[in-house]
Enzyme design. Structure first.
Site, PDB file in Angstrom:
ATOM      1  N   GLU A   1     -32.364  50.082 -24.745  1.00  0.00           N
ATOM      2  CA  GLU A   1     -32.886  51.488 -24.902  1.00  0.00           C
ATOM      3  C   GLU A   1     -33.640  52.181 -23.913  1.00  0.00           C
ATOM      4  O   GLU A   1     -34.613  52.441 -24.002  1.00  0.00           O
ATOM      5  CB  GLU A   1     -33.669  51.747 -26.312  1.00  0.00           C
ATOM      6  N   PRO A   2     -32.786  52.167 -22.596  1.00  0.00           N
ATOM      7  CA  PRO A   2     -33.453  52.772 -21.679  1.00  0.00           C
ATOM      8  C   PRO A   2     -33.662  54.279 -21.595  1.00  0.00           C
ATOM      9  O   PRO A   2     -32.425  55.031 -21.780  1.00  0.00           O
ATOM     10  CB  PRO A   2     -32.666  52.369 -20.243  1.00  0.00           C
ATOM     11  N   GLY A   3     -34.802  54.811 -21.729  1.00  0.00           N
ATOM     12  CA  GLY A   3     -34.806  56.335 -21.693  1.00  0.00           C
ATOM     13  C   GLY A   3     -35.461  57.101 -20.593  1.00  0.00           C
ATOM     14  O   GLY A   3     -34.841  57.614 -19.571  1.00  0.00           O
TER      15      GLY A   3
ATOM     16  N   CYS B   1     -55.028  78.996 -23.704  1.00  0.00           N
ATOM     17  CA  CYS B   1     -56.434  79.451 -23.622  1.00  0.00           C
ATOM     18  C   CYS B   1     -57.088  78.428 -24.776  1.00  0.00           C
ATOM     19  O   CYS B   1     -58.149  78.800 -25.394  1.00  0.00           O
ATOM     20  CB  CYS B   1     -56.766  80.796 -23.892  1.00  0.00           C
TER      21      CYS B   1
END
Length: 449
Positions: free
Chosen positions: A271-273, A359
């Site tokens: 599962e290379p993301g 902010c």
């Protein structure tokens, strides 16, 4: 697969060999400087092609299944789908997204460790059968809602380090696998394989040795229960570095040959993301406000690195942790800002901090960095911003999502055709961008908001 969506609302700029990523960024900044000065990404989709070629050269025959949560923009999903990559989905929306591309259910895995019953039913209805499981509670939930499910038992790995101690951990123990198999047998649920995951921050490749050995034990255990196991998922954790990919391959290849040789018929997937998308996207942000920091309010570490008479600047930019820098809330930023405007080499640098537009006290992007003195309206560039930054984002404080401009070089286009991608399937999404010209409003990239 059907190819590209008929209603795709974006285009990919096809650059001739004289044009570069920097030229595209310059052109886009030129447009935005005369318009709304909105933050934007430039995505070099050709890098996905290169990464896929690299994967095939180093990791074949391990098939990649891309985790959609890493970057779910249409250009990324369609290019990867066209290249034959599978998809790992964690939600109904992700499953629907890739199915709309014509991806077959066999090339989709439902990987969420804590699944909603309604989403399990959706997977069952749409024919997505392969999913992961790491507890008896999940197992019973799946049995009730998806009788045709094919499970990968998710086993835990021993990869806890100083950076990982605070992260949520998923995966079951070897001891509990026997209990899960007993439950699955009683409930009539199929178990077809094993999954493990080694974090990209894990420095000990020895972890793979233990994980693959444990996976083999689970396969042997499954034979006792009569389960026919045919899939091993070695997870993600691939950083995008070719060196890291080769190092992992050097460790796992001998183990796979011993424990899961070809004659066993076990399909090994991963599962290379981040590997695919991190380096493919560059983010450009605009400075919307500037302040000089008082000495008694300096960030930690700044006092020791500055002279007493030097100013310290705080800059506010039009993107933050409620947008593209969301991962900053849980991990360190893996990229540093680059000033877009040209400045002299001997120009003085000042201690500076960067904040988002909300902010909010959590909306700090960079606590301390050295920059030349900048003005409101100047641009900063962040590279390696393709992973974990382009999914669903917050609407906090009327946050406006960055535009996305896609590009690809002619050489990468040629490589796609060499890989067997039909030109007529993709051509409607491309248009030619000559080098060294400004993009006019009529010719500029279409965007995916």
């Amino acid at each position: 697969m059907k190819g590209f969506l008929e209603d795709a609302n974006y285009s990919i700029g096809l650059l001739d060999e004289g044009a570069t990523l920097a030229d595209v960024i310059d052109n886009c900044i030129y447009e935005h400087t005369h318009a709304e000065k909105r933050a934007f990404y430039v995505g070099d989709l050709g890098k996905l092609v290169k990464k896929n070629i690299q994967w095939r050269n180093v990791m074949a025959p391990i098939k990649p299944f891309y985790p959609v949560r890493c970057n779910s923009t249409p250009g990324v999903l369609e290019i990867l789908g066209t290249l034959g990559v599978g998809f790992a989905c964690s939600s109904k929306s992700e499953m629907a997204l890739v199915q709309d591309l014509g991806i077959s259910p066999e090339n989709i895995i439902y990987t969420n460790p804590c699944k909603q019953a309604s989403q399990i039913k959706y997977a069952a209805k749409t024919g997505i059968n392969i999913m992961t499981c790491d507890s008896d509670i999940e197992l019973k939930k799946i049995a009730r809602n998806h009788p045709n499910a094919k499970l990968l038992l998710h086993i835990a790995t021993e990869d806890i380090s100083a950076d990982e101690e605070m992260n949520m951990k998923f995966g079951t123990t070897l001891k509990n696998c026997r209990h899960l198999m007993e439950c699955a047998k009683e409930l009539g649920v199929q178990i077809v394989g094993v999954k493990f995951h080694v974090s990209g921050s894990c420095k000990e490749l020895q972890t793979y040795i233990h994980a693959i050995s444990d996976a083999r034990c689970v396969f042997d255990m499954a034979e006792e229960f009569g389960f026919k196991m045919n899939m091993l998922d070695i997870g993600g954790g691939f950083t995008g570095s070719e060196l890291q990919l080769e190092e992992v391959n050097h460790v796992i290849r001998p183990l796979l040959d011993v424990y899961f040789p070809k004659e066993t018929g076990v399909n090994v997937i991963a599962e290379p993301g981040c590997y695919y998308v991190s380096s493919a996207f560059t983010l450009a942000v605009n400075i919307i406000a500037k302040k000089t920091v008082e000495c008694d309010k300096l960030p930690s570490g700044v006092e020791q690195t500055r002279n007493d008479d030097e100013p310290v600047f705080t800059y506010y930019i039009n993107d933050g942790v409620y947008g593209s820098f969301a991962s900053k809330l849980s991990e360190k930023l893996n990229t540093i800002p680059e000033v877009h405007k040209k400045y002299k080499e001997d120009e003085p640098l000042f201690a500076s901090s960067l904040w988002g537009p909300s902010c909010d006290e959590l909306d700090q992007i960079v606590e301390n960095c050295l920059l030349p003195e900048l003005s409101v309206g100047d641009w900063l560039i962040f590279d390696n911003m393709g992973s974990g930054t382009l999914g669903e984002q917050s609407t906090f404080n009327d946050y406006q999502r960055p535009l996305i401009y896609y590009m690809m070089s002619f050489s990468d286009w040629d490589e796609m055709q060499d890989a067997g991608i039909a030109a007529d399937t993709l051509m409607k999404n491309f248009f030619f961008v000559p080098s060294c010209i400004q993009l006019s409003p009529e010719d500029r990239f279409s965007t995916a908001a």
